[in-house]
Design a protein around this motif. Sequence first.
Motif, mmCIF file in Angstrom:
data_model
loop_
_atom_site.group_PDB
_atom_site.id
_atom_site.type_symbol
_atom_site.label_atom_id
_atom_site.label_comp_id
_atom_site.label_asym_id
_atom_site.label_seq_id
_atom_site.Cartn_x
_atom_site.Cartn_y
_atom_site.Cartn_z
ATOM 1 N N ILE A 285 45.404 -35.568 -4.739
ATOM 2 C CA ILE A 285 45.585 -34.453 -3.807
ATOM 3 C C ILE A 285 47.010 -34.431 -3.263
ATOM 4 C CG2 ILE A 285 44.911 -33.617 -1.514
ATOM 5 C CD1 ILE A 285 42.047 -34.417 -2.210
ATOM 6 N N LEU A 343 36.737 -29.209 2.144
ATOM 7 C CA LEU A 343 36.848 -29.023 0.703
ATOM 8 C C LEU A 343 36.984 -27.565 0.273
ATOM 9 C CD1 LEU A 343 34.467 -31.780 -0.692
ATOM 10 C CD2 LEU A 343 36.951 -31.672 -0.832
ATOM 11 N N SER A 452 39.304 -33.056 -6.338
ATOM 12 C CA SER A 452 38.533 -32.729 -5.137
ATOM 13 C C SER A 452 37.033 -32.700 -5.403
ATOM 14 C CB SER A 452 38.986 -31.384 -4.569
ATOM 15 O OG SER A 452 38.525 -30.294 -5.370
#
Length: 485
Positions: A285, A343, A452
Amino acid sequence: MTSTDRAGLSEAGVAAVAAAAPAPARRPRRELAAATVGSVVEAYDWTIYGILAPYFAEALFPGTSPTAKLIAAYLGFALGFLVRPLGSVLIGRLTDTRGRRYGLTLTVGLIAAGSLFLAAVPGYASIGLAAPLLVVGARLVQGLSVGAENPSVAAYVTETAPAGRRYFYSAVSYGGVVLGSALSFIVMNVLLGVFGESGVEDGAWRYGFVFGGLLGLTALWIRRGAAESAVFTAAAGKAAQGAALPAGGAVGEAAAVVKAPVLKAPSPWPVLRAHLGRLAVVFAITSGATTAFYFVTVDFPSYAESAGAATKEETSAALLLGMVALLAAMLGGGKAADRFGALPVLRLGFAGLALGSVPLLLAMNAGRVPVPVVTVVLLFLLGLPLAVSNVFAGQLFPPAVRAVAVGLPTAAAISLFGGTFPMLAELLRSAGHNAWLPWWPALTAAVALAASWAVQEHPGGEHPGRETGREHPGREHPVSVTPHA
């Protein structure tokens, strides 16, 4: 109970110890200001080097051509990144054992000192090779401190933000990075407006570093007046009193570990080895966000000029508008994450960057989309994952190792994907491959999006449960993050 479990320290145990100790007076807004102001300094000092490099490279670095000197200056930029993982471990460990406030004041003090040193270093014509060596030395010191700055802020905000507003506080604190980056461009435009390009090259670039040093000293003063994290203060206070809690349960284990901040802290490595999947998620990320950030905020003026879309001055001015969009996206994304989860917000931003970056930039190069529109769209999309990344990562790890666990993959990703980007971009341009650049941030965003999906959120929790997904009792955060089975 294994050594890993002891080092991990369940949130229930920490909560019990915190409840048993007197709680310090809470000032959430002042704590937020202390977290944010350091982020401003970090981003300003780090970005100003990148955008001033074309102006001081001639004075400070050796080389047979202006391009060679600029690449050498960007190599110094990259070397500062290489020590960030080391800083995340060394200073991050102090943050985990001596306190969040201790780590925050140390990092911003070192950053300020490095900036003032860069402002005063003599030129290559005066001291020869000592000039670039001193510049690199200052960047290494700043790299060590910056490597621990963001994870220290992440730990501090995760533990001090009010319940139900943690992602918004994450967005505000990380918004300091946006403000610092915007401030660097404002200072650059002021220097160019006052002294002109030749004047900046002749030595006015030093004022950019002077301003950064003074800004850092101001941040140091603010942080010295901030309160310690309530979780850390309660644990350290209970340890100092020598209070004994029953052994054998979560509370007993917590009592054994709370002495760590003052005395002997357990090694973080067993816990980190038990959470390799979470470390990989944070790394991916951070890589996606970092590559896009450095492409747009540091290299984009050179990219647009090489593509014939705009001059560096025009692009720098357009970036100020883009920074406004970035900050708006972060604040809105933080509020949305507190309500709907982190998310969805993070994935929306990375999906837009992965699918939209290349077509948008190709359209800009062809003259079909104005440069200001491109900067606004790209930075708005980037703002969504940046809004939640700090607290999102902080909630993946227990407090006893939180700063190190967040800092190590974050610093490694920033070193590999951010520190090398300006040099990589300059090498590609010199080889006539400027058009290849947009594919790199698009690819890293796609990888971040895929990563993710390795985690999931649960309503009603503060920190991750064990690998089975079982939640701990007594959590305060609206969201927790646990790996998929």
